[in-house]
Scaffold this active site. Structure first.
Site: not given
Length: 303
Positions: A149, A173, A245, A248, A271, A280
């Site tokens: 982003r 985010k 964007h 992206r 997301h 990990y």
């Protein structure tokens, strides 16, 4: 059972429809992506005969959120319609679940997606003889290489760039952290920027760890990145309405169309709810890195 039906569908396309090899591969890839989605989102994935229009609609919402442009969604819907039409002809199903799916334009409207040649055209139009040009090339290479982003790009820290293993530590985010692979070209131009430009400019104290800086030694703003991309689009004559964007979405679209695993793309885009420790365990880092190597256009021949 999905594998058997997909195999039989491929034979049908080859023998009875006599489609080209590229068309057959596209159809099979589209159906396989839908099957993959069902396995990701369901503990007990529905069989071929149990799929409903709700499953298909939610699939297109999912790939819309990943960034697949409307034209590519339309092509994938065409592939699913062909598959279920085949199953209907073969009396495997009684009702075609794609029948009422008229348009791939689900959810919010996405901005335009750049083709790979357009990405290259924009990158190569940057004047590397100037400090700003060297910075901009590195910045856009990173943006496209890792699907960040714009807010993540301008806040990217040097201390979070692990070039020795080919990863960036990105804060997304909700201050969620994820590890994202970075491609060879992006690392190459970023290191040139750091060594030849950034090292020699005055840097204000609060921004000593920020990777991309403006002339005053502060971090770039999102608006500045937007204007840089708009100027490049104008220079190259690209008429699409693009923004940071768009890079992206192009990242996600090119990986999906290249055959990359949806789960890997979802992880790289951030997301899902990923915490620092889950990075990990959710997907192996080597697997994510291999996804970039195998499927990202800047790391292989793009067809």
């Amino acid at each position: 059972m999905w594998q058997i039906y997909i195999k039989n569908f491929k034979n049908y396309l080859t023998l009875e429809r006599a489609l080209s090899e590229n068309s057959i591969e596209a159809y099979i890839r589209d159906v396989s992506k839908f099957w993959e989605y069902l396995e990701i989102t369901h503990n007990d994935a529905p069989s071929v005969t149990e799929v409903s229009d709700k499953h298909i609609f939610s699939f297109f919402q999912y790939i819309d959120e990943l960034g697949l442009e409307a034209t590519s969604q339309a092509r994938m819907l065409s592939g699913l319609k062909a598959f279920y039409k085949y199953l209907e002809v073969e009396d495997v199903i009684k009702q075609d679940p794609t029948l009422l799916i008229a348009s791939p334009k689900v959810g919010r409207k996405l901005p335009s997606t750049l083709s790979y040649p357009e990405i290259v055209q924009m990158l190569e139009s940057i004047d590397l003889s100037t400090p700003e040009g060297t910075r901009n090339r590195a910045m856009l290479e990173v943006l496209y290489s890792s699907g960040l982003r714009v807010s993540e790009l301008v806040e990217l820290k040097i201390s979070e760039c692990y070039f020795d293993i080919g990863f960036l530590r990105v804060r997304g985010k909700g201050d969620k952290v994820r590890l994202v692979p970075i491609g060879r070209d992006a690392m190459h131009y970023t290191q040139i920027y750091m060594e030849e430009i950034r090292k020699h400019q005055p840097i204000q104290t609060d921004f000593s760890d920020h990777l991309f800086l403006n002339r005053r030694g502060k971090n770039l703003t999102r608006v500045m990145v937007f204007l840089i991309i708009k100027d490049l689009a104008m220079i190259t004559g690209i008429q699409k309405n693009i923004s940071p964007h768009t890079f992206r979405h192009s990242f996600a679209t090119h990986l999906i169309e290249g055959g990359a695993d949806l789960r890997a793309i979802q992880e790289m885009l951030g997301h899902s709810s990923i915490t620092t420790t889950e990075i990990y365990t959710h997907l192996d880092r080597a697997y994510l890195q291999q996804t970039i190597v195998d499927f990202h256009p800047r790391n292989r021949g793009f067809r």
